[in-house]
Design a protein around this motif. Structure first.
Motif, PDB file in Angstrom:
ATOM      1  N   GLU A  88      12.812  50.869  32.501  1.00 51.86           N
ATOM      2  CA  GLU A  88      13.298  50.241  33.725  1.00 51.86           C
ATOM      3  C   GLU A  88      12.144  49.710  34.570  1.00 51.86           C
ATOM      4  O   GLU A  88      12.221  48.605  35.124  1.00 51.86           O
ATOM      5  CB  GLU A  88      14.138  51.244  34.521  1.00 51.86           C
ATOM      6  CG  GLU A  88      15.483  51.565  33.877  1.00 51.86           C
ATOM      7  CD  GLU A  88      16.245  52.624  34.640  1.00 51.86           C
ATOM      8  OE1 GLU A  88      15.713  53.123  35.673  1.00 51.86           O
ATOM      9  OE2 GLU A  88      17.374  52.961  34.226  1.00 51.86           O
ATOM     10  N   ARG A  89      11.065  50.494  34.666  1.00 57.61           N
ATOM     11  CA  ARG A  89       9.892  50.032  35.418  1.00 57.61           C
ATOM     12  C   ARG A  89       9.295  48.786  34.768  1.00 57.61           C
ATOM     13  O   ARG A  89       8.890  47.836  35.447  1.00 57.61           O
ATOM     14  CB  ARG A  89       8.841  51.135  35.493  1.00 57.61           C
ATOM     15  CG  ARG A  89       9.158  52.243  36.477  1.00 57.61           C
ATOM     16  CD  ARG A  89       7.892  53.024  36.833  1.00 57.61           C
ATOM     17  NE  ARG A  89       7.250  53.566  35.642  1.00 57.61           N
ATOM     18  CZ  ARG A  89       7.474  54.789  35.167  1.00 57.61           C
ATOM     19  NH1 ARG A  89       8.338  55.597  35.775  1.00 57.61           N
ATOM     20  NH2 ARG A  89       6.849  55.216  34.078  1.00 57.61           N
ATOM     21  N   GLN A 117      13.275  55.615  32.109  1.00 55.40           N
ATOM     22  CA  GLN A 117      12.597  55.331  33.367  1.00 55.40           C
ATOM     23  C   GLN A 117      11.447  54.348  33.167  1.00 55.40           C
ATOM     24  O   GLN A 117      11.271  53.410  33.947  1.00 55.40           O
ATOM     25  CB  GLN A 117      12.079  56.632  33.985  1.00 55.40           C
ATOM     26  CG  GLN A 117      11.493  56.461  35.377  1.00 55.40           C
ATOM     27  CD  GLN A 117      11.037  57.778  35.969  1.00 55.40           C
ATOM     28  OE1 GLN A 117      10.907  58.778  35.271  1.00 55.40           O
ATOM     29  NE2 GLN A 117      10.795  57.783  37.284  1.00 55.40           N
TER      30      GLN A 117
END
Length: 328
Positions: free
Chosen positions: A52-53, A49
């Motif tokens: 991806e950010r 996560q």
């Protein structure tokens, strides 16, 4: 207490410089595209996560965890060194003039070095900044060694005048210039421009371009990663660095001979050992196409050579620019 802080900082500075060389040689200088954090955090994104950010925030520079960690570990160590030097500057405030001058100079230098570290990232490995960052790190290490020498001299009178000591500071200057050439070579990815030894391959004499090689290359997108000089320009940079190595070697031998004549046998032997190892590492870098461990060691030995010359120069004179009396 101050002496202990200085010696610890010397070891830490050595680690920072070697880590910096490792970061540069593994092409991790832009492993984190922002500064002082990494993709907007104080650590490297380590979950899917978070990655991806980070990729969404910096689409032009996707996360490469290994390169990012190389860069951040270097920053962590550099930050710790900055804290130790700040403490040393505070400790040196009530010390004699020479100690106060050295400790305050170190603080100013480490602040400027931090700015160079930031500009290295924000200006995307501009060669002039990268070379300056390298020289800043070397200068910090040398000044720490000089400070340790002055502190030791106050306790043991470990300073003796030696005739012909000018050879030491001249050799130190030549070595510093050679290190600058090495920094320029590395910053422009010219270390592997010539793969043969002792001369470059092909009709290299016809391709020399000194004006191009020693000018700031153009970059349409402002990114200098992997170099922007032409092959001829990189080859010229490489050739000049090799020629500089010959000159630097001769001056170091002259300095060692000067020490030998004055009876400083161990110091002379140390300088000769360093220059032999350094030449061997340089040749290995060429014939073996820049092995990572050898290239990092080449940086380390250059650092030891420069610091040794300056420290020997300080130790061989009661009065120098680093002291206003016999013991600083």
């Amino acid at each position: 207490m101050m002496k202990a802080f200085v010696w610890f900082s010397i070891v830490l500075a050595l680690g920072v410089i070697l880590l910096g060389a490792y970061t540069r040689l593994t092409d991790a200088g832009l492993g984190c595209p922002d500064w002082p954090g990494c993709y907007g955090t104080i650590s490297v994104p380590d979950t899917q996560q978070a990655i991806e950010r980070a990729n969404q925030a910096f689409p032009e520079r996707q996360v490469e965890p290994q390169k990012a960690w190389n860069e951040m570990i270097h920053r962590y160590f550099a930050g710790a060194l900055g804290v130790f030097i700040a403490v040393i500057a505070v400790m040196g405030f009530k010390r004699p003039k020479a100690i106060r001058l050295l400790s305050s100079s170190l603080l100013v230098l480490v602040i400027f070095q931090a700015l160079l570290g930031m500009w290295t990232v924000t200006l995307k490995l501009m060669p002039l900044v990268v070379m300056g960052h390298l020289l800043g790190g070397f200068s910090i290490f040398v000044l720490l060694c000089v400070l340790a020498t002055r502190l030791q001299a106050r306790e043991s009178s470990d300073i003796t005048r030696v005739k012909g000591r000018w050879c030491l500071i001249v050799a130190a200057f030549v070595v510093f210039v050679q290190i600058s050439l090495g920094g320029w070579t590395s910053a422009n990815y010219a270390a592997t421009a010539c793969t043969q030894f002792p001369i470059c391959e092909g009709d290299w004499q016809q391709k020399l371009d000194f004006a191009g090689g020693f000018s700031l290359p153009k970059s349409d997108d402002g990114n200098y990663e992997y170099g922007r000089h032409s092959y001829a320009e990189r080859m010229t940079i490489h050739i000049v660095h090799r020629a500089g190595a010959v000159v630097a070697t001769l001056f170091v031998i002259l300095a060692a001979f000067s020490l030998f004549r004055q009876g400083w046998l161990s110091s002379a032997s140390w300088l000769l050992s360093l220059i032999v190892v350094q030449v061997g590492l340089g040749i290995t870098n060429v014939v073996a196409s820049l092995p990572l461990s050898v290239a990092v060691a080449h940086n380390g030995v250059a650092l030891m050579l420069l610091a040794s010359l300056v420290v020997f120069w300080v130790r061989t004179a009661p009065q120098t620019i680093f002291g206003d009396s016999q013991y600083g």
